[in-house]
Design an enzyme around this catalytic site. Structure first.
Site, PDB file in Angstrom:
ATOM      1  N   TYR A 191      16.927  -7.565  -0.373  1.00 55.01           N
ATOM      2  CA  TYR A 191      17.151  -6.660  -1.497  1.00 55.01           C
ATOM      3  C   TYR A 191      15.990  -6.777  -2.484  1.00 55.01           C
ATOM      4  CZ  TYR A 191      19.233  -4.180  -5.401  1.00 55.01           C
ATOM      5  OH  TYR A 191      19.465  -3.266  -6.403  1.00 55.01           O
TER       6      TYR A 191
ATOM      7  N   ASP B 117       9.432 -12.141  -3.293  1.00 55.53           N
ATOM      8  CA  ASP B 117      10.281 -11.599  -4.346  1.00 55.53           C
ATOM      9  C   ASP B 117      11.099 -12.765  -4.892  1.00 55.53           C
ATOM     10  OD1 ASP B 117      12.265 -10.520  -5.900  1.00 55.53           O
ATOM     11  OD2 ASP B 117      12.724  -8.859  -4.544  1.00 55.53           O
TER      12      ASP B 117
ATOM     13  N   LYS C 119      14.813 -10.935 -14.108  1.00 56.63           N
ATOM     14  CA  LYS C 119      16.030 -11.665 -14.488  1.00 56.63           C
ATOM     15  C   LYS C 119      15.780 -12.772 -15.521  1.00 56.63           C
ATOM     16  CE  LYS C 119      18.483 -10.220 -10.409  1.00 56.63           C
ATOM     17  NZ  LYS C 119      19.628  -9.359 -10.534  1.00 56.63           N
TER      18      LYS C 119
HETATM   19  C1  PLP Z   1      15.690 -10.295  -5.147  1.00 55.36           C
HETATM   20  C2  PLP Z   1      15.765  -9.119  -6.072  1.00 55.36           C
HETATM   21  N1  PLP Z   1      14.708  -8.324  -6.213  1.00 55.36           N
HETATM   22  C3  PLP Z   1      14.717  -7.274  -7.053  1.00 55.36           C
HETATM   23  C4  PLP Z   1      15.838  -6.965  -7.764  1.00 55.36           C
HETATM   24  C5  PLP Z   1      15.861  -5.781  -8.671  1.00 55.36           C
HETATM   25  O1  PLP Z   1      15.873  -6.181 -10.000  1.00 55.36           O
HETATM   26  P1  PLP Z   1      16.436  -5.192 -11.130  1.00 55.36           P
HETATM   27  O2  PLP Z   1      17.914  -5.092 -10.932  1.00 55.36           O
HETATM   28  O3  PLP Z   1      16.020  -5.847 -12.406  1.00 55.36           O
HETATM   29  O4  PLP Z   1      15.744  -3.883 -10.914  1.00 55.36           O
HETATM   30  C6  PLP Z   1      16.978  -7.768  -7.657  1.00 55.36           C
HETATM   31  C7  PLP Z   1      18.209  -7.459  -8.424  1.00 55.36           C
HETATM   32  O5  PLP Z   1      19.269  -7.992  -8.213  1.00 55.36           O
HETATM   33  C8  PLP Z   1      16.954  -8.860  -6.774  1.00 55.36           C
HETATM   34  O6  PLP Z   1      18.034  -9.646  -6.594  1.00 55.36           O
END
Ligand code: PLP
Length: 463
Positions: free
Chosen positions: A163, A265, A292
């Site tokens: 994700y 990520d 986050k």
């Molecule tokens: C691993 C990861 N990457 C990217 C994102 C996307 O972040 P945002 O919700 O701030 O757009 C998330 C969100 O949960 C995530 O868990």
């Protein structure tokens, strides 16, 4: 007509648990109804919805939140892992209050941006340069674009179940159905949503997480076209599944050999070590996406890495444009600086140890009840894998846990005052004390006991 006794039992229990949830939350029910008149589904974020309706919150302090009906919950969601210091941390409030008096965004650079950038570069040695945006979604989007521009190659590779937010390239094979997903060693790219650009299915390849031979084979076969491999070093929404060190190291080697950029990520995993999982496992990516926790509870994203790749964003290079009205806004920057200052190595290892202890205690609860399942995850991130007793290595392994039972456990936990993700992920925060964790164990014991009749018995003997 014959009815399946297990299905009948499930329906009866779900009705009972749902009735109790409704009894406890009439004001949320009314608020959802009112909200639905102006927002589809009564909310503005798909992830937060659950059946029969999400709770409306009105207050948060430390590791607790209070809903519209005045009921207080232990918060094991932490706004999807981002509130590592819980709600309304005094030092963050002080910094933000001070900043509010001086303006929130200037349309011009300011020193808090440099401070947060410097803190991140210090914590993650792979960050030679960094840029801010407003979400993890934007962070992965810009990191991917930077890799494509730098290499001149059109495709990327992501993990099945990975994700990375909600842009088109990220919305491939996040939770594909097994009917469409193809073979385990060469998964098919499945769009998770209608409305994506058609080309994204061909330009985003998918690999099986933690299967190095299969992933290397895909990378080698497509190397000439491949700009980047992007992955979470701990697969998050798919079930908090850590990558092995050998897998990450193997990816580092094959990407270096083929001129493909490696993007980690670490939007979620930055909470696991001062320098993220890359520091913990000693594998250095070319680019990293963050978000986050680095915003101290305010909207943020960041991406960075190799100076030569990030130099494409230098306006004087006239190459990559990165807009964003609130990029680097003063509130997120000030809050982020305080959040990181309050998160030295000792605080992170305390939180991870608390997570390990809680994981052990919850596994003991499962064993004592004699039901199949285990609690996995890593450090301060935990994941309930109901009905799974083998180690979970990838998205497909995690599918063996029935979603409907997981959701029932979620409601049963809410009824006992524990707030968490419906998918069974739990995140610790620094305000949590031993007494809070004791309370959590009691909630789990009671909720699991309530649904135990739906779970198959454990294969192993109770130890
Ligand atoms: C691993 C990861 N990457 C990217 C994102 C996307 O972040 P945002 O919700 O701030 O757009 C998330 C969100 O949960 C995530 O868990």
């Amino acid at each position: 007509m014959m009815t399946d006794p297990m299905a009948a039992r499930f329906d009866r229990l779900r009705e009972h648990v749902t009735a109790e949830f409704r009894r406890r939350s009439p004001r949320s029910a009314a608020a959802v109804a009112a909200a639905s008149a102006v927002m589809p589904g009564g909310d503005t974020r798909t992830t937060t919805y659950f059946e029969p309706y999400p709770l409306f919150m009105q207050h948060g302090a430390g590791c607790r939140m209070t809903d519209l009906d005045g009921r207080t919950y232990l918060d094991f969601l932490g706004n999807y892992t981002s509130l590592i210091h819980g709600h309304a941390h005094p030092a963050i409030i002080a910094a933000v209050t001070d900043q509010l008096q001086r303006g929130t965004a200037y349309g011009s650079p300011h020193e808090a941006q440099t401070q947060l950038a410097a803190l991140l570069c210090e914590r993650l040695p792979s960050l030679e340069r960094v840029r801010f945006c407003n979400s993890g979604t934007e962070a992965t989007l810009h990191a991917i674009r930077a890799a494509k521009a730098y290499t001149g190659r059109p495709k990327i590779l992501k993990m099945e179940g990975g994700y990375h937010g909600s842009h088109d390239a990220a919305d491939i094979s996040v939770s594909p159905s097994m009917v469409q997903a193809g073979s385990a060693h060469a998964p098919v790219s499945v769009p998770d949503s209608p409305g994506l650009f058609a080309g994204v299915v061909t330009d985003v390849l998918v690999a099986p997480f933690n299967d190095l031979d299969a992933t290397v084979a895909i990378i080698e076969a497509h190397a000439a076209d491949l700009a980047a491999v992007i992955l979470e070093p701990v697969l998050g929404s798919a079930g908090v599944i850590p990558a092995t060190q050998a897998y990450l190291q193997g990816l580092r080697e094959v990407t270096t050999r083929t001129g493909v950029l490696l993007i980690f990520d670490e939007v979620v995993t930055l909470r696991l070590d001062v320098g993220g999982v890359q520091a913990r496992l000693g594998v250095t990516p070319d680019l990293t996406a963050m978000g986050k926790i680095i915003g101290g509870g305010f909207p943020i994203g960041a991406f960075g890495g190799r100076q030569d790749v990030m130099a494409q964003f230098d306006p004087r290079a006239h190459r990559l444009h990165q807009g964003g009205t609130y990029n680097g806004n003063a509130i997120s920057m000030r809050a982020g600086c305080v959040a990181l200052e309050w998160l030295p190595a000792a605080a992170i290892s305390k939180l991870n140890s608390q997570g390990d202890v809680l994981r052990g205690r919850l596994n003991k609860v499962l064993r004592t009840l004699g039901v199949a399942g285990h609690v996995g995850g890593v450090g301060s991130l935990l994941q309930m894998h109901l009905q799974i007793e083998q180690p979970v290595r990838n998205y497909r392994d995690a599918q063996a846990s029935p979603r409907a039972t997981q959701e029932l456990l979620h409601l049963a936990l809410l009824n006992r005052g524990l707030f968490a993700a419906a998918r069974g992920e739990y995140a610790l925060s620094t305000p949590m004390q031993t007494s809070d964790l004791d309370e959590a164990v009691d909630c789990f014991r009671a909720a699991l006991t309530e649904i135990a009749e739906l779970l198959p018995p454990a294969a192993k003997t109770v130890t």
